[in-house]
Design a protein around this motif. Structure first.
Motif, short mmCIF file in Angstrom:
data_model
loop_
_atom_site.label_atom_id
_atom_site.label_comp_id
_atom_site.label_asym_id
_atom_site.label_seq_id
_atom_site.Cartn_x
_atom_site.Cartn_y
_atom_site.Cartn_z
N UNK A 45 4.79 -3.48 -12.04
CA UNK A 45 4.14 -2.92 -13.52
C UNK A 45 3.63 -1.51 -12.78
N UNK A 46 4.30 -0.68 -11.34
CA UNK A 46 4.12 0.64 -10.67
C UNK A 46 5.16 1.57 -10.91
N UNK A 47 5.99 0.94 -10.79
CA UNK A 47 7.47 1.46 -9.64
C UNK A 47 7.61 2.26 -10.99
N UNK A 48 8.72 2.97 -11.04
CA UNK A 48 9.59 3.66 -12.23
C UNK A 48 10.76 2.53 -12.11
N UNK A 49 11.06 2.17 -10.72
CA UNK A 49 12.20 1.35 -10.95
C UNK A 49 12.83 -0.17 -10.11
N UNK A 87 0.89 -0.65 -0.14
CA UNK A 87 -0.04 0.06 0.10
C UNK A 87 0.98 1.38 0.28
N UNK A 88 1.95 1.35 0.65
CA UNK A 88 3.21 2.35 0.50
C UNK A 88 3.50 2.74 -0.70
N UNK A 89 4.23 2.07 -0.94
CA UNK A 89 5.02 2.13 -2.63
C UNK A 89 3.30 2.06 -3.84
#
Length: 368
Positions: free
Chosen positions: A140-144, A110-112
């Motif tokens: 699938x959601x993060x930048x790296x 939930x944090x990220x």
């Protein structure tokens, strides 16, 4: 620089996060941190001991087995997740982070996720060769996506993956072998085998180690046997009844692991991600006994990576006994050529500058 870090449940998620925080502080002494975890994992006590601001969320994991009861639990898990996302957003709007870092465990989900919805730069760190459910979802959601083992790369979007190693590896490089020997009563004139099953110990490893005691008296090497605090009193009773040889030292826990690792020649242990990163950073040969009780059997997969590269011998817990363990230890320590090759192979797998690598990825995200 304001940074939110989240990871919890086990030390394998928490200690890499703390190692990264220390590395960032070296470069950015004025950096401000907020650690978001849970109250029921290990992270609360460990993080607060580091004098870091800590905020708890309530979150539970998904039940994978299909049943009416588990379906009901999973509905509640979704509700808990949404509430945790909402709370995370409120915390971030107040703290205004430049970047959010997740190191695994349910709480990082939930944090990220919240950070990604708010448009805050995000990076996750995967310690194992096979990622957990949370990091697969978040990738699938993060930048790296930073990985500790190249074998994990294929589970994530290729364009996001960076190979950094595990930042925990960088913290064992400055161990003092003299301090390690002094704190444990080890001799500097003998080769040393460290046997441990993690902070709480592991009953099958303890049983095998106890079975080795009688034969250990005839060996030229010494053994440092760490029982785990839960098992210590019972182990000492059994060891005393059997007669503990002078070349075997038994203790409940090691607080100065970098110093002790610097003083030993061979390690018998589980195959958690933190242990793997420490062994390879130092180039220590190992006998790995993976826990069969972890998600996706990831410890055995971690261990097999080292075995395939000639850096470790793997003994499944189902095949572990005193005779087998003693034979493997004898074989490694009695064959100088084999031992040297294992050291070199372990060293090749290590990433001693992992903390610096991950720090650089974090900085590049902020500047992007």
């Amino acid at each position: 620089m304001n940074i939110v870090v989240s990871g919890g449940g086990t030390g394998g998620h928490i200690y890499p996060a703390l190692a990264l925080i220390r590395e960032i502080k070296k470069h950015q002494p004025d950096a401000q941190f907020l650690y978001i975890g849970t109250n029921n994992g290990l992270e609360r006590e460990i993080v607060m001991r580091e004098n870091l601001p800590f905020h708890p969320l309530y979150i539970t994991g998904f039940q994978r087995k299909i049943s009416i009861k588990n379906v009901q639990k999973n509905v509640q898990t979704v509700a808990n997740f949404l509430r945790a996302v909402s709370k995370s957003k409120r915390l971030m709007k107040k703290f205004i982070p430049d970047v959010v870092i997740g190191t695994g465990g349910y709480v990082a989900g939930p944090v990220v996720y919240a950070a990604s919805r708010l448009g805050i730069p995000t990076i996750i760190h995967e310690q194992n060769s096979v990622p957990g459910l949370t990091n697969k979802f978040l990738s699938r959601l993060v930048d790296k996506v930073a990985v500790s083992m190249e074998e994990a790369r294929s589970f994530f979007p290729e364009e996001k993956v960076v190979y950094t190693g595990n930042p925990r590896a960088s913290e064992v490089l400055n161990g003092d072998p003299e301090k390690g020997r002094a704190s444990t009563g080890l001799s500097r004139d003998k080769k040393t085998v460290l046997i441990f099953g993690g902070s709480r110990g592991a009953r099958p490893i303890n049983e095998a180690a106890l079975g080795m005691l009688k034969a250990a008296d005839r060996k030229s090497y010494q053994i440092l046997y760490v029982t785990g605090e839960v098992h210590y009193n019972k182990v000492m009773e059994e060891a005393s009844a059997m007669g503990c040889p002078p070349n075997v030292k038994i203790c409940p826990f090691i607080h100065n692991m970098p110093d002790v690792l610097a003083a030993v020649d061979l390690v018998v242990a589980r195959a958690g991600a933190t242990t793997i990163s420490e062994l390879t950073a130092l180039g220590l040969p190992s006998v790995l006994i993976p826990s069969p009780y972890v998600t996706n059997n990831h410890q055995e997969k971690n261990a097999r990576v080292l075995e395939a590269r000639g850096a470790a011998v793997v003994i499944p817990e189902s095949e572990l006994n005193a005779e087998r363990l003693l034979a493997v230890v004898d074989e490694i320590l009695s064959d100088d050529q084999k031992y040297l090759e294992m050291r070199q192979n372990a060293k090749r797998l290590g990433v001693p500058d992992a903390a610096q690598r991950l720090y650089e990825e974090v900085v590049s995200l902020i500047k992007a």
